[in-house]
Design an enzyme around this catalytic site. Sequence first.
Site, PDB file in Angstrom:
ATOM      1  N   HIS A 241      -5.687  -6.447  -2.579  1.00 17.22           N
ATOM      2  CA  HIS A 241      -5.747  -7.917  -2.541  1.00 17.22           C
ATOM      3  C   HIS A 241      -4.910  -8.488  -1.381  1.00 17.22           C
ATOM      4  O   HIS A 241      -5.388  -9.270  -0.581  1.00 17.22           O
ATOM      5  CB  HIS A 241      -5.155  -8.508  -3.837  1.00 17.22           C
TER       6      HIS A 241
HETATM    7  O1  RIB Z   1      -4.616 -11.673  -8.350  1.00 14.53           O
HETATM    8  C1  RIB Z   1      -4.013 -10.763  -7.454  1.00 14.53           C
HETATM    9  C2  RIB Z   1      -2.729 -11.337  -6.926  1.00 14.53           C
HETATM   10  O2  RIB Z   1      -1.810 -11.530  -7.995  1.00 14.53           O
HETATM   11  C3  RIB Z   1      -2.013 -10.370  -5.954  1.00 14.53           C
HETATM   12  O3  RIB Z   1      -1.272 -11.112  -5.023  1.00 14.53           O
HETATM   13  C4  RIB Z   1      -1.087  -9.615  -6.860  1.00 14.53           C
HETATM   14  O4  RIB Z   1       0.071  -9.128  -6.175  1.00 14.53           O
HETATM   15  C5  RIB Z   1      -0.686 -10.690  -7.825  1.00 14.53           C
HETATM   16  O5  RIB Z   1       0.371 -11.424  -7.241  1.00 14.53           O
END
Ligand code: RIB
Length: 312
Positions: A241
């Site tokens: 992500h």
């Molecule tokens: O939904 C994914 C996000 O939420 C990423 O940034 C993960 O590290 C959490 O912070």
Amino acid sequence: MNKKAIWIDCDTGVDDAFALFTALKIEELDILGISVTDGNTSLDNGFRNTRNVVSLAGKEDIRIYKGANKPLIGKSAMDASEFHGEDGLGGVILPESKAEVERKLAWDALYEAVKNSKEKVTVCAIAPLTNIATAIAKHPDIVDYIEEINMMGGAAAGGNTTCCAEFNVYHDPEAAENIFKSGIPVNMFGLDVTMKVNFSRADIKEMETYGNPVAEALKEMVKYPLAYLDTVSYQNDICLHDTLPILYAVKPELFKGEKCAVYAETQGSITRGKTVTDLWTDFKFEDRHCRLFLDADREEIVKITKEAIKNY
Ligand code: RIB
Ligand code: CA
């Protein structure tokens, strides 16, 4: 080499660690500083995790600043300990950073860094947006020094924290709404694209052969989230992500996005934290200064991640 000036705001959990280890190996990036907010784990845990990840990467010269310990409104929202573990890094204890502990607050450090930069700065927000929103509220002219905000967060469709909200926006929807209304161009890397960039179990097996301290740390860190993912049906692999907003700063050609408007729902009872876009409707918002990403070159992003980790 003409480097790209960026600032990273994180809540160091496991995927933030992947993103930081990758970013710290990209020579085209000039990382002016890193700030930390609560989110995946507590602010103190995230600050410690970020310091120790950056130290393990051999980059203790990069300064790290503490920011918000709770969202803008209300008490601290939920964390993501079910995925990242109580400590944020799946229970992995990294060697303690020896870098001086910065006392300046994240929003003040960010403001000073962008104001003193010779060029406008790209902010890579890979956490709830509390620190960025606070910086804008406290230093309104900061918008003149920020080129764009590349954020990991939101989702045009679906959610990973509720049926319609992604964690970073759900954790602090008011902060996200302030960012969308700030007038700063926003490049949104929501679940629509980030869930397509998985670091598969086979990729992890390959990483286990690298044998350097970073690869060994990540090999241990992923065990906790993978055990959690074995208990759910919506996701099987770790997704990179947080790597995407950072890579976009130097390799935009790897991504496909659409210009649109995005706003965050803050009032809804079942929709709180949803990112609402006018991408697929004729009923467009007036102020449209987002680019929402829907596709990415997964193979190339995974290759860049592997090369970075392999070369520590
Ligand atoms: O939904 C994914 C996000 O939420 C990423 O940034 C993960 O590290 C959490 O912070
Ligand atoms: Ca994060």
